[in-house]
Design a protein around this motif. Structure first.
Motif: not given
Length: 251
Positions: A118-121, A123-130, A195-201, A93-95
């Protein structure tokens, strides 16, 4: 007799190029890479440069010409083929900006084959600079000696990711509510994995239930302490590389 110095020297600058490399071709170099070679490294005509193109491996080149803001490199030989990266994906998830840059950089250094935001519930940041993330990966590959860049995928929402999950790939997800100790299970696992890592929280309960419902999903624990998202990503990849990845073959 004194030992013959290694050639090219370990200190030889190393660059990624988009051009397909082959013996004898000449490459113009400008922009940031030229500034690095001319102004930072103080490169001279005839100096060796290592190049890789993410396709044919690593090559040796020499500086053929230096201008004020550009230079020309001449490829002189093939050093090694493109590496086979372990078949491990990092789904994270983006941080916050500096922290996700760190994750992209370290994922490349550790040898991941694919990096998928991966965008989760939560996730604070949804727009990424790839483009920025890829730049961090390129710089990491230049420094750590990789000849294969990780695939950088577009961000995807968690439900869409799970709905299209490949049947032959195990999904290890760091579940803060508990799971199998990863160090133990990774050592005995063979095959494509992620490997799936979730967001902050962390994941919300609905997401956790959704992931656990996936037949290929395996909840894992990364130890007794609560880790930051970036720490969890780096720790999980390190465990994997030491247990099932290519660290074992290079010990």
């Amino acid at each position: 007799m004194p030992a013959t110095p290694a050639w090219p020297p370990q200190s030889t600058p190393r660059l990624f190029v988009e051009t397909a490399l082959t013996d004898g071709i000449e490459l113009p170099v400008a922009g940031g890479q030229a500034h690095y070679l001319i102004s930072v490294m103080r490169t001279k005509v005839g100096a060796p440069i290592k190049l890789f193109d993410n396709a044919t491996g690593e090559w040796l080149a020499e500086v053929a010409m230096i201008g004020k803001r550009d230079l020309i490199l001449r490829v002189t030989g093939h050093l090694r083929p493109r590496e086979e990266a372990p078949d491990i994906w990092l789904l994270a998830a983006p941080i916050k900006k500096a922290r996700i840059d760190l994750v992209a950089e370290k994922a490349c250094e550790l040898g991941v084959a694919r990096y998928q935001p991966v965008i989760t519930r939560r996730t604070v940041i949804e727009r990424l600079n790839l483009e920025r993330l890829r730049s961090h990966m390129v710089e990491a590959a230049e420094q750590c000696g990789r000849t294969a860049l990780p695939e950088l995928a577009e961000a995807v929402k968690l439900p869409a990711l799970l709905n299209s999950w490949p049947s032959d790939r195990t999904l290890f997800f760091a579940d803060e509510s508990g799971g199998v100790p990863f160090a133990g299970i990774a050592a005995s696992y063979k095959g494509p994995a992620a490997i799936l890592i979730g967001p902050e929280g962390g994941f919300v309960d609905e997401e956790r239930a959704m992931i656990r419902a996936l037949p290929q999903a395996v909840p894992i624990s990364l130890g007794p302490r609560i880790l930051r998202a970036e720490t969890a990503a780096i720790a999980a990849l390190s465990i994997w590389m030491g247990s099932a990845g290519d660290w074992r073959s290079n010990q």
